[in-house]
Design an enzyme around this catalytic site. Structure first.
Site, PDB file in Angstrom:
ATOM      1  N   LYS A  55      68.183  -3.008  29.821  1.00  0.00           N
ATOM      2  CA  LYS A  55      69.218  -3.566  30.689  1.00  0.00           C
ATOM      3  C   LYS A  55      69.922  -2.473  31.476  1.00  0.00           C
ATOM      4  O   LYS A  55      70.242  -2.643  32.660  1.00  0.00           O
ATOM      5  CB  LYS A  55      70.221  -4.362  29.851  1.00  0.00           C
ATOM      6  N   GLN A  99      75.483  -7.343  22.599  1.00  0.00           N
ATOM      7  CA  GLN A  99      74.096  -7.490  22.160  1.00  0.00           C
ATOM      8  C   GLN A  99      74.074  -8.100  20.758  1.00  0.00           C
ATOM      9  O   GLN A  99      74.783  -7.649  19.863  1.00  0.00           O
ATOM     10  CB  GLN A  99      73.400  -6.129  22.147  1.00  0.00           C
ATOM     11  N   ASP A 122      77.089 -13.077  30.336  1.00  0.00           N
ATOM     12  CA  ASP A 122      75.961 -13.510  29.504  1.00  0.00           C
ATOM     13  C   ASP A 122      76.073 -14.993  29.138  1.00  0.00           C
ATOM     14  O   ASP A 122      75.177 -15.562  28.533  1.00  0.00           O
ATOM     15  CB  ASP A 122      75.909 -12.660  28.231  1.00  0.00           C
TER      16      ASP A 122
END
Length: 285
Positions: A55, A99, A122
């Protein structure tokens, strides 16, 4: 029947990232501030470390600044929440990615909810799920959002079609079902307690496999001509769908890898630039 056409997520994601990079460049030029994505990683799970690094590399490609926060595996829920709240309050950060997984000792939901909705690029908070469900402006969960972009790119209109979502996770199964419902599909959720999964899948015009069990869905269960989206990723580059058999019956199918995965990252970067534009008061268009 001829083999299914592959839905090339890699190529589509590349185009989206190129367009996102152009938007990021314009935004940086107009404001003097580059969009910034903060990634938070708890522990050193090899797959997570690799994914975060990927990413970060994509961020550089798209002209997005990446700020990485690495926390030890022993980090508590309170410490993680405090870190995320500080990032939420930091005007120099426009998007936040936690994450996951974060470790069983951490309340992951509490950590997600510490993300300010305006920085939830996200799409993992309650607020984002609500805006997805009600069709209001906000950020979509990245994998479901990427799936919808793939469907659009290949001319698949969900309206009036039967969509079967296999999986009910909070950031994949549930939200993709809501996005399909918003596009007038008739949505059925299936899961580990579903009786006769094969029968449900055989009725589907669109199948979204998102359960994390290798080759759970086989070609014999695919309705001829159905669109198959395999959002599973298991050891050995194996999806949740038995590709070799499903490709003989579907009309469109995503490969693993190279289908849904690249679209997830592209959606994340696109939403980061969108978040930065909103926070910097720059109308896009």
């Amino acid at each position: 029947m001829s083999q299914a056409r592959l839905m090339d997520g890699t190529a589509l994601a590349r185009r989206i990232i190129e367009e996102t990079g152009e938007r990021a460049g314009v935004l940086t030029e107009r404001t003097g501030t580059a969009p910034c994505l903060a990634t938070v990683l708890v522990g050193e799970d090899p797959a997570s470390v690799t994914y975060v690094r990927m990413k970060q590399n994509r961020c550089r490609t798209a002209g997005i600044t990446s700020r990485h926060v690495a926390l030890p595996a022993a980090t508590t829920t309170a410490e993680l929440v405090g870190t995320i709240e500080a990032l939420s309050a930091d005007a120099g950060v426009h998007g936040i990615l936690l994450q996951h997984p974060v470790g069983e000792h951490i309340d992951e939901r509490a950590a997600f909810e510490a993300i300010a909705p305006g920085k939830d690029v996200d799409g993992v908070t309650f607020a984002s799920f609500a805006t997805m469900s009600f069709g209001l402006p906000g950020f979509v969960s990245c994998t479901p959002g990427g799936i919808m972009r793939l469907l659009d790119a290949y001319g698949v209109d969900p309206a009036g079609k039967r969509a079967v979502v296999v999986g009910r996770s909070a950031i994949l199964g549930k939200p993709v079902g809501m996005l399909l419902l918003a596009r007038d599909a008739t949505v059925t959720y299936c899961h580990s307690r579903t009786r006769d999964l094969s029968a449900a899948v055989r009725e589907a015009d669109i199948v979204v496999a998102a359960v994390g069990r290798p080759r759970l869905i086989l070609g014999q269960d695919i309705k001829p001509g159905a669109v198959v989206i395999d959002a599973g990723y298991n050891a050995g580059n194996v999806g949740d769908v038995g590709f070799d058999s499903a490709v003989e019956r579907a009309s469109l199918i995503t490969p693993v890898p190279g289908g849904v995965g690249p679209m997830t990252i592209a959606t994340l970067l696109e939403q980061t630039v969108e978040a930065a534009a909103r926070q910097l008061g720059v109308a896009e268009g």
